[in-house]
Design a protein around this motif. Structure first.
Motif, PDB file in Angstrom:
ATOM      1  N   GLN A 138     -12.406  -3.077  -0.354  1.00 48.78           N
ATOM      2  CA  GLN A 138     -11.829  -1.879   0.393  1.00 48.78           C
ATOM      3  C   GLN A 138     -11.342  -2.468   1.811  1.00 48.78           C
ATOM      4  O   GLN A 138     -12.175  -2.533   2.520  1.00 48.78           O
ATOM      5  CB  GLN A 138     -12.810  -0.648   0.314  1.00 48.78           C
ATOM      6  CG  GLN A 138     -12.091   0.571   0.903  1.00 48.78           C
ATOM      7  CD  GLN A 138     -13.128   1.799   0.812  1.00 48.78           C
ATOM      8  OE1 GLN A 138     -14.223   1.351   1.177  1.00 48.78           O
ATOM      9  NE2 GLN A 138     -12.711   2.888   0.553  1.00 48.78           N
ATOM     10  N   THR A 171      -4.746   8.647  -3.694  1.00 50.72           N
ATOM     11  CA  THR A 171      -5.854   8.174  -3.254  1.00 50.72           C
ATOM     12  C   THR A 171      -6.902   8.680  -3.368  1.00 50.72           C
ATOM     13  O   THR A 171      -7.972   8.697  -2.598  1.00 50.72           O
ATOM     14  CB  THR A 171      -5.527   7.894  -1.646  1.00 50.72           C
ATOM     15  OG1 THR A 171      -5.368   9.207  -1.008  1.00 50.72           O
ATOM     16  CG2 THR A 171      -4.256   7.011  -1.442  1.00 50.72           C
ATOM     17  N   ASP A 172      -7.165   9.740  -4.340  1.00 50.78           N
ATOM     18  CA  ASP A 172      -8.349  10.249  -4.661  1.00 50.78           C
ATOM     19  C   ASP A 172      -9.096   9.939  -5.871  1.00 50.78           C
ATOM     20  O   ASP A 172      -8.330   9.734  -7.006  1.00 50.78           O
ATOM     21  CB  ASP A 172      -7.884  11.830  -4.864  1.00 50.78           C
ATOM     22  CG  ASP A 172      -9.107  12.743  -5.150  1.00 50.78           C
ATOM     23  OD1 ASP A 172      -9.459  12.989  -6.392  1.00 50.78           O
ATOM     24  OD2 ASP A 172      -9.440  13.531  -4.305  1.00 50.78           O
ATOM     25  N   LEU A 210       0.288  11.184  -1.666  1.00 46.87           N
ATOM     26  CA  LEU A 210      -0.954  10.303  -1.255  1.00 46.87           C
ATOM     27  C   LEU A 210      -2.170  11.180  -1.480  1.00 46.87           C
ATOM     28  O   LEU A 210      -3.103  10.679  -1.578  1.00 46.87           O
ATOM     29  CB  LEU A 210      -0.624   9.936   0.195  1.00 46.87           C
ATOM     30  CG  LEU A 210      -0.006   8.805   0.487  1.00 46.87           C
ATOM     31  CD1 LEU A 210       0.315   8.564   2.105  1.00 46.87           C
ATOM     32  CD2 LEU A 210      -0.213   7.291   0.128  1.00 46.87           C
ATOM     33  N   TYR A 220      -7.677   3.880   3.427  1.00 41.83           N
ATOM     34  CA  TYR A 220      -7.903   4.588   1.927  1.00 41.83           C
ATOM     35  C   TYR A 220      -9.585   4.777   1.816  1.00 41.83           C
ATOM     36  O   TYR A 220     -10.140   3.912   1.308  1.00 41.83           O
ATOM     37  CB  TYR A 220      -7.516   3.853   0.910  1.00 41.83           C
ATOM     38  CG  TYR A 220      -6.043   3.269   1.150  1.00 41.83           C
ATOM     39  CD1 TYR A 220      -5.029   4.446   0.872  1.00 41.83           C
ATOM     40  CD2 TYR A 220      -5.566   2.023   1.330  1.00 41.83           C
ATOM     41  CE1 TYR A 220      -3.699   4.010   0.957  1.00 41.83           C
ATOM     42  CE2 TYR A 220      -4.208   1.725   1.638  1.00 41.83           C
ATOM     43  CZ  TYR A 220      -3.257   2.930   1.502  1.00 41.83           C
ATOM     44  OH  TYR A 220      -1.834   2.635   1.445  1.00 41.83           O
ATOM     45  N   GLY A 233      -8.260   3.812  -7.147  1.00 42.04           N
ATOM     46  CA  GLY A 233      -7.077   3.248  -6.259  1.00 42.04           C
ATOM     47  C   GLY A 233      -6.231   2.159  -6.975  1.00 42.04           C
ATOM     48  O   GLY A 233      -5.659   2.567  -7.737  1.00 42.04           O
ATOM     49  N   TRP A 243      -2.822  -3.266  -3.043  1.00 43.83           N
ATOM     50  CA  TRP A 243      -2.342  -2.420  -2.195  1.00 43.83           C
ATOM     51  C   TRP A 243      -2.241  -3.125  -0.674  1.00 43.83           C
ATOM     52  O   TRP A 243      -2.122  -2.791   0.302  1.00 43.83           O
ATOM     53  CB  TRP A 243      -2.963  -1.141  -1.949  1.00 43.83           C
ATOM     54  CG  TRP A 243      -2.634   0.060  -2.933  1.00 43.83           C
ATOM     55  CD1 TRP A 243      -2.031  -0.216  -4.147  1.00 43.83           C
ATOM     56  CD2 TRP A 243      -3.420   1.104  -2.876  1.00 43.83           C
ATOM     57  NE1 TRP A 243      -1.973   0.906  -4.830  1.00 43.83           N
ATOM     58  CE2 TRP A 243      -2.850   1.755  -4.196  1.00 43.83           C
ATOM     59  CE3 TRP A 243      -4.464   1.805  -2.095  1.00 43.83           C
ATOM     60  CZ2 TRP A 243      -3.312   3.021  -4.563  1.00 43.83           C
ATOM     61  CZ3 TRP A 243      -4.849   3.117  -2.667  1.00 43.83           C
ATOM     62  CH2 TRP A 243      -4.171   3.569  -3.882  1.00 43.83           C
ATOM     63  N   GLY A 292       0.778  -1.121  -0.148  1.00 46.55           N
ATOM     64  CA  GLY A 292      -0.019   0.026   0.095  1.00 46.55           C
ATOM     65  C   GLY A 292       0.776   1.192   0.153  1.00 46.55           C
ATOM     66  O   GLY A 292       1.840   1.260   0.692  1.00 46.55           O
ATOM     67  N   ASP A 339      -8.844  -0.842  -2.424  1.00 49.29           N
ATOM     68  CA  ASP A 339      -7.219  -1.018  -2.359  1.00 49.29           C
ATOM     69  C   ASP A 339      -6.959  -2.367  -2.720  1.00 49.29           C
ATOM     70  O   ASP A 339      -5.862  -2.626  -2.757  1.00 49.29           O
ATOM     71  CB  ASP A 339      -6.673  -1.026  -0.986  1.00 49.29           C
ATOM     72  CG  ASP A 339      -7.767  -1.593   0.003  1.00 49.29           C
ATOM     73  OD1 ASP A 339      -8.071  -2.818  -0.113  1.00 49.29           O
ATOM     74  OD2 ASP A 339      -8.373  -1.093   0.927  1.00 49.29           O
TER      75      ASP A 339
END
Length: 365
Positions: free
Chosen positions: A234, A195-196, A191, A240, A203, A264, A180, A245
């Protein structure tokens, strides 16, 4: 008179030879990507002259310039101003994926070649616009992936094309990712967009799913996928909260299938793949180690591949320079090529839609 003419011709040829070796004037657009060290920390090989670095975050720009011992006189806050004042031949983009379009919109009309970090774009809307601009203004627009520098990637593509190991390719399984971005220590500025869902497009699905789509597009020479099915998870919403992820993407082709596992959540960094055909398989472990087995072999043969064994540039910027100088013409659906990477974005768009709706997305032929 004849001697004087020969001397003039020799002088012209000599000056042309020198100009061919003249460093490419290079500018950097965006400095928030964690891979910025790839270019600012690159040893001077005489192929580029850094003429400008640009980011609206001036504090970040100054800190990075000082860290990499780059003159702060090269720093700009405005991309257009930097391009007009420094007049670079080429630009490398190290901002968010969303910002790639703005970089191409600024560079293409000025005739400036561009290389972006993977993936090409956050959406097909952006990718299509970038492709139109590149073709209209006849600029090179390349996308850089770490796996494009791998001798094992180049060798795998070569072996699949030859057909001696795998025969007809049936299934490709590609694993990419790490623990990750937060877990491996990416800084807060990186980040904030990585992570947006808007600035990165997603992601792990985007961050690492693009590798598999890129390689499979090269392996198939741009064959159009029939459908894309994806499931995202997720597992770490506290880390996140806005993006996936974990992603598993199944890309189906008329006679083959690619399973992309982007994560991740791996216990360690990995970029490896398995290619299965009707008569054998290829398994890469990293950038140099791979295993090959055909039907006539009782066990797999371990192979070490280097850039001396296969045609590959382990320096993406040297590759970029060779493309600009005309020494290399990228294959139509080669790993860096525009057509390949537009198709990558199409696959990622379909994967997001599939994960969102829970349905397989069928692509138009």
């Amino acid at each position: 008179m004849k001697i004087k003419y020969l001397l003039i011709v020799f002088a012209l040829l000599f000056s042309e030879g020198l100009s061919a070796q003249k460093p490419i004037k290079l500018a950097v657009a965006g400095m928030t990507h964690g891979h910025i060290s790839f270019i600012l920390g690159r040893p001077d090989k005489g192929d580029f002259e850094l003429v400008g670095i640009c980011d609206p975050n001036q504090e970040l720009a100054v800190n990075l310039a000082n860290h990499f011992k780059v003159s702060t006189d090269l720093i700009y806050a405005d991309l257009g101003k930097m391009l007009d004042e420094t007049k670079p031949d080429a630009v490398v983009a190290f901002g968010s994926v969303y910002d790639h379009l703005a970089v191409v919109e600024a560079c293409a009309p000025r005739g400036i070649d561009v290389m972006v970090e993977k993936p090409l774009a956050v959406s097909m809307e952006h990718a299509t616009r970038m492709e139109e601009l590149a073709e209209k203004y006849k600029i090179h627009l390349l996308t850089d992936y770490e796996t494009s520098w791998y001798p094992t990637t180049a060798k795998s593509i070569e072996l699949v094309r030859e057909g001696e190991v795998t025969g007809l390719m049936r299934k490709v399984v590609i694993h990419d990712g790490h623990q990750g971005p937060a877990e491996i220590g990416c800084d807060s500025i990186f980040l904030s967009w990585l992570t947006d869902p808007v600035l990165n497009g997603g992601g792990a699905l985007v961050d690492f799913g693009c590798y598999g789509a890129n390689i499979m597009t090269a392996l198939t020479k741009g064959e159009k996928p029939v459908s894309v099915t994806a499931v995202t998870r997720q597992f770490k919403p506290e880390v996140y909260p806005k993006v996936d992820d974990e992603a598993t993407i199944i890309v189906s082709y008329p006679e083959s299938q690619c399973i992309i596992q982007a994560s991740w959540n791996w216990p360690f960094n990995r970029k490896d793949m398995e290619i299965y055909g009707v008569s054998g398989y290829i398994k890469t472990s990293d950038n140099y180690e791979m295993n090959i087995r055909t039907q006539g072999m009782k066990k797999a043969e371990e192979v070490t591949v280097t850039s001396e064994d296969v045609a590959v540039s382990e320096d993406p910027f040297a590759y970029f320079a060779d493309v600009i100088h005309g020494k290399i013409k990228p294959e139509e659906f080669g790993l860096y090529s525009l057509k390949n990477n537009v198709q990558v974005v199409e696959i990622l768009d379909a994967a997001r839609e599939s994960a969102k709706t829970g349905k397989t997305v069928y692509l138009n032929p």
